[in-house]
Motif scaffolding. Structure first.
Motif, PDB file in Angstrom:
ATOM      1  N   SER A  56       0.857  -1.184   0.000  1.00 56.59           N
ATOM      2  CA  SER A  56       0.000   0.000   0.000  1.00 56.59           C
ATOM      3  C   SER A  56       0.892   1.231   0.000  1.00 56.59           C
ATOM      4  CB  SER A  56      -0.920   0.008   1.224  1.00 56.59           C
ATOM      5  OG  SER A  56      -1.833   1.091   1.165  1.00 56.59           O
ATOM      6  N   ILE A  57       0.534   2.224  -0.805  1.00 55.44           N
ATOM      7  CA  ILE A  57       1.335   3.440  -0.928  1.00 55.44           C
ATOM      8  C   ILE A  57       0.818   4.467   0.073  1.00 55.44           C
ATOM      9  CG2 ILE A  57       2.198   5.213  -2.476  1.00 55.44           C
ATOM     10  CD1 ILE A  57       3.003   2.326  -3.208  1.00 55.44           C
ATOM     11  N   GLY A  58       1.636   4.777   1.082  1.00 55.15           N
ATOM     12  CA  GLY A  58       1.258   5.743   2.099  1.00 55.15           C
ATOM     13  C   GLY A  58       1.801   7.122   1.786  1.00 55.15           C
ATOM     14  N   PRO A  59       1.634   8.075   2.718  1.00 59.35           N
ATOM     15  CA  PRO A  59       2.166   9.424   2.517  1.00 59.35           C
ATOM     16  C   PRO A  59       3.680   9.434   2.691  1.00 59.35           C
ATOM     17  CG  PRO A  59       1.139   9.243   4.679  1.00 59.35           C
ATOM     18  CD  PRO A  59       0.905   7.936   3.990  1.00 59.35           C
ATOM     19  N   ALA A  60       4.406   9.537   1.586  1.00 64.54           N
ATOM     20  CA  ALA A  60       5.875   9.545   1.592  1.00 64.54           C
ATOM     21  C   ALA A  60       6.449   8.273   2.199  1.00 64.54           C
ATOM     22  CB  ALA A  60       6.399  10.772   2.335  1.00 64.54           C
ATOM     23  N   MET A  61       5.757   7.158   2.022  1.00 63.40           N
ATOM     24  CA  MET A  61       6.237   5.877   2.534  1.00 63.40           C
ATOM     25  C   MET A  61       5.543   4.746   1.785  1.00 63.40           C
ATOM     26  SD  MET A  61       4.190   5.715   6.184  1.00 63.40           S
ATOM     27  CE  MET A  61       4.667   7.380   6.638  1.00 63.40           C
ATOM     28  N   VAL A  62       6.143   3.552   1.860  1.00 67.83           N
ATOM     29  CA  VAL A  62       5.564   2.353   1.258  1.00 67.83           C
ATOM     30  C   VAL A  62       5.323   1.347   2.369  1.00 67.83           C
ATOM     31  CG1 VAL A  62       5.858   0.508  -0.426  1.00 67.83           C
ATOM     32  CG2 VAL A  62       6.793   2.783  -0.898  1.00 67.83           C
ATOM     33  N   LEU A  63       4.087   0.873   2.482  1.00 70.68           N
ATOM     34  CA  LEU A  63       3.704  -0.063   3.532  1.00 70.68           C
ATOM     35  C   LEU A  63       3.554  -1.462   2.955  1.00 70.68           C
ATOM     36  CD1 LEU A  63       1.278   2.584   4.433  1.00 70.68           C
ATOM     37  CD2 LEU A  63       2.455   1.566   6.375  1.00 70.68           C
ATOM     38  N   VAL A  64       3.964  -2.456   3.726  1.00 72.51           N
ATOM     39  CA  VAL A  64       3.861  -3.850   3.311  1.00 72.51           C
ATOM     40  C   VAL A  64       3.329  -4.668   4.482  1.00 72.51           C
ATOM     41  CG1 VAL A  64       5.091  -5.877   2.472  1.00 72.51           C
ATOM     42  CG2 VAL A  64       5.783  -3.613   1.708  1.00 72.51           C
ATOM     43  N   ALA A  65       2.395  -5.579   4.192  1.00 69.17           N
ATOM     44  CA  ALA A  65       1.917  -6.536   5.190  1.00 69.17           C
ATOM     45  C   ALA A  65       2.093  -7.937   4.626  1.00 69.17           C
ATOM     46  CB  ALA A  65       0.457  -6.270   5.545  1.00 69.17           C
ATOM     47  N   TRP A  66       2.304  -8.911   5.506  1.00 72.55           N
ATOM     48  CA  TRP A  66       2.497 -10.290   5.065  1.00 72.55           C
ATOM     49  C   TRP A  66       2.166 -11.232   6.213  1.00 72.55           C
ATOM     50  CZ3 TRP A  66       6.429  -7.021   6.483  1.00 72.55           C
ATOM     51  CH2 TRP A  66       7.278  -7.443   7.506  1.00 72.55           C
ATOM     52  N   GLN A  67       2.110 -12.530   5.910  1.00 71.70           N
ATOM     53  CA  GLN A  67       1.938 -13.535   6.956  1.00 71.70           C
ATOM     54  C   GLN A  67       3.258 -14.272   7.154  1.00 71.70           C
ATOM     55  OE1 GLN A  67      -1.357 -15.835   5.484  1.00 71.70           O
ATOM     56  NE2 GLN A  67      -0.114 -17.060   4.092  1.00 71.70           N
ATOM     57  N   GLU A  68       3.537 -14.641   8.403  1.00 69.53           N
ATOM     58  CA  GLU A  68       4.806 -15.263   8.778  1.00 69.53           C
ATOM     59  C   GLU A  68       4.495 -16.538   9.548  1.00 69.53           C
ATOM     60  OE1 GLU A  68       8.386 -13.388  11.290  1.00 69.53           O
ATOM     61  OE2 GLU A  68       7.967 -12.322   9.408  1.00 69.53           O
ATOM     62  N   TRP A  69       5.135 -17.648   9.160  1.00 70.06           N
ATOM     63  CA  TRP A  69       4.743 -18.946   9.693  1.00 70.06           C
ATOM     64  C   TRP A  69       5.899 -19.933   9.590  1.00 70.06           C
ATOM     65  CZ3 TRP A  69       5.020 -22.383   5.563  1.00 70.06           C
ATOM     66  CH2 TRP A  69       5.010 -21.788   4.295  1.00 70.06           C
TER      67      TRP A  69
END
Length: 579
Positions: free
Chosen positions: A493-506
């Motif tokens: 997701s493109i945030g304000p002056a930043m790049v956000l990433v979400a993921w699953q960890e297992w």
């Protein structure tokens, strides 16, 4: 009416308007603050006009509302003084003649000159103060901006040193409960969207009441995620495909279910949804076609198969994992993977588009020459000019492992550019892409996979600056390599002056059967921002979903939580400030 009389009337009218605004501010400040919602996008840009206050030091700490009040009060007194000033009487001919003769300036003349100068300086000061106070209207208050409030995901307001995601680890609300452990999968196909009023939509699958197999639902929240309802009061459609013959499988499941929706909202706030599944015409075990419906503000339109694909020799249809994006002039593009009569049973990336809001669709096309290796799970974005950029993963003839690929649909020629290999990680399976584009016209791409230094799957990142005359993808990097666990199914997701990433960890060999999965969100390049999402419903959390655009400063995220049925679709949101 004389010119002076007109100016006087105009001045009195301005004074009356000023008095009304001032009284309204005193009696009901919130009603004045809501004025910023008119022309919101213009005011967001204009808000930078308030930034010069920063160098004023201590004065900057004074709330702008008090500056506005002081400016209004002083301006009111100045207006009263000006318009109540006694008019100069008409002069006689003798008095006018007297002015033509030289005469000596006395102390009174000097005093009048000084008074006029001081009055001019005071007037300028009052104007500056009043205008400065009015800058409050150029700073949109977060709490009253549609879609910008603080829902159950927590406030998470960033501080002067950077952005904070910490509230997402404790705050979440329940969207729905479902019986399907993949009901929110897969992350790469966009399942969350926001309309112009800030309402949040999430697409997923579940069986309707009295039915055993899944249909597609869209849940909507109009209060920043506090409460959720089914858009339209039920499923998007009741496809109700006939049951399979006992014992036959449907590529990973048994039944008549509709799967893997993707959602987008156009400039008219119409909600468009695509998914895949069998139906009463295409009844074979794997005769899955890409389906579409639209919410026009009042009801869901009857579903259609947008561009049926004929079967390939000796087998059946297999179309799946569609993603839908909206381009210039609300042109809709759908991309998916599927085999056809010319691909010898191998999945290729396909495309169809609609220029009339989803009522009719072009015949499908493969976006690249047929590859002997399978191609899978595209994601897509559209730039401001209407060009479509697509990324996916697939095999390359003569090599081992899957690679990340990319191409562009040129709006000027309506043709596809040659396919590019994004990164050279040969011999390892790279999968599960998620693509975004920021306001600087730079593509941001993430995916997961092992590499020569890591046997476990890690989330990887690369970017492409489209402003360059000969753009090329940046060297890939692991965004968070400090773990021995597997990372998979990322979403960007493109945030304000930043790049956000979400993921699953297992841990283990398969994320689907993992019982210890966690979902994380992080700002790329800011390791300390890595935040686990809330686990109040269960310690087993999977399938994160986000909107592609979070540049307005609100991060919205959903995920699926549970060790077994019922599984809970969770939602959280937080406010951000750029670093």
């Amino acid at each position: 009416m004389s010119r002076k009389s007109s100016l006087s009337s105009l001045g009195w009218a301005a004074s009356v308007v000023t008095i009304i605004l001032g009284l309204l501010l005193l009696v009901s400040p919130s009603s004045v603050f809501r004025l910023h919602t008119v022309g919101n996008s213009a005011l967001m840009r204009a808000s930078i006009l308030a930034l010069p206050w920063a160098w004023l030091g201590a004065i900057y700490a004074i709330p702008l509302v008090w500056l506005l009040l002081v400016g209004w009060i002083l301006g009111l007194f100045v207006a009263i003084g000006i318009f109540s000033k006694k008019r100069t009487p008409r002069r006689t001919e003798a008095e006018r003649t007297y002015e033509h003769y030289p005469h000596k300036k006395g102390p009174a003349n000097h005093r009048k000159s000084h008074i006029r100068s001081l009055t001019a300086v005071l007037a300028v000061a009052m104007i500056v103060l009043a205008v400065s106070g009015m800058t409050i209207f150029l700073v949109p208050p977060t709490a009253s901006n549609p879609g910008q409030g603080h829902g159950p995901g927590g406030s998470g307001q960033g501080n002067a040193d950077g952005a904070s995601l910490s509230s997402l680890s404790t705050g979440q609300s329940q969207v729905d409960q479902i019986s399907d452990p993949k009901g929110l999968g897969y992350s790469g196909q966009r399942k969350m969207a926001i309309d112009s009023a800030g309402n949040t939509y999430i697409a997923y699958r579940k069986p309707p009441p009295a039915l055993t197999e899944s249909e597609i639902y869209v849940a909507v929240s109009k209060d920043n995620g506090k409460t959720w309802t089914d858009l339209g009061g039920g499923p998007v459609a009741i496809v109700n495909a006939p049951p399979l013959v006992s014992g036959t499988t449907q590529g990973g499941g048994i039944g008549t279910d509709q799967r893997v929706p993707s959602i987008v909202i156009d400039s008219k706030n119409q909600v468009h949804v695509v998914w895949y599944g069998r139906d009463q015409v295409y009844t074979g075990a794997n005769e899955r076609q890409v389906k579409y419906s639209m919410w026009n503000g009042m009801a869901w339109l009857p579903w259609i198969n947008i561009s049926p694909v004929l079967g390939y020799s000796g087998s059946t249809y297999w179309q799946e994992h569609p993603v839908i994006v909206v381009g210039k002039n609300d042109v809709l593009h759908v991309l998916w993977e599927g085999a056809d009569s010319g691909s010898a049973g191998v999945q290729q990336i396909k495309h169809s588009m609609s220029t009339d809001g989803g009522y009719t669709w072009t015949n499908w096309e493969n976006i690249a020459p047929v590859d002997q290796s399978g191609q899978s799970r595209p994601d897509a974005v559209v730039d401001q000019n209407g060009n479509v950029f697509v990324a996916w993963y697939g095999g390359v003839s003569g090599t081992t492992g899957t690679r990340i690929k990319y191409t562009r649909w040129n709006i000027g020629t309506a043709t596809w550019d040659p396919v590019q290999i994004v990164v050279g990680i040969e011999g390892y399976n790279q999968k599960h892409v998620s693509l975004g584009i920021d306001q600087s016209n730079t593509l941001r791409l993430i995916w997961d996979g092992p590499d020569s230094s890591h046997s476990n799957s890690l989330v990887k990142y690369s970017s492409l600056n489209l402003n360059l005359s000969s753009p090329s993808w940046s060297a890939w990097t692991n965004i968070n390599a400090g773990t021995a666990l597997n990372q998979s199914d990322p979403i960007i997701s493109i945030g304000p002056a930043m790049v956000l990433v979400a993921w699953q960890e297992w841990s283990g060999t398969d994320s689907f059967i993992a019982t210890n999965a966690s979902v994380f969100i992080m700002i790329i390049g800011v390791g300390q921002s890595k935040t686990p999402l809330g686990n109040s419903f269960s310690a087993n959390n999977k399938w994160p979903i986000m909107t592609e655009d979070s540049s307005g400063g609100i991060v919205r995220i959903g995920w699926l939580s549970g060790q077994g049925a019922p599984y809970t679709i969770c939602y959280g949101q937080t406010s951000l400030k750029p670093f």
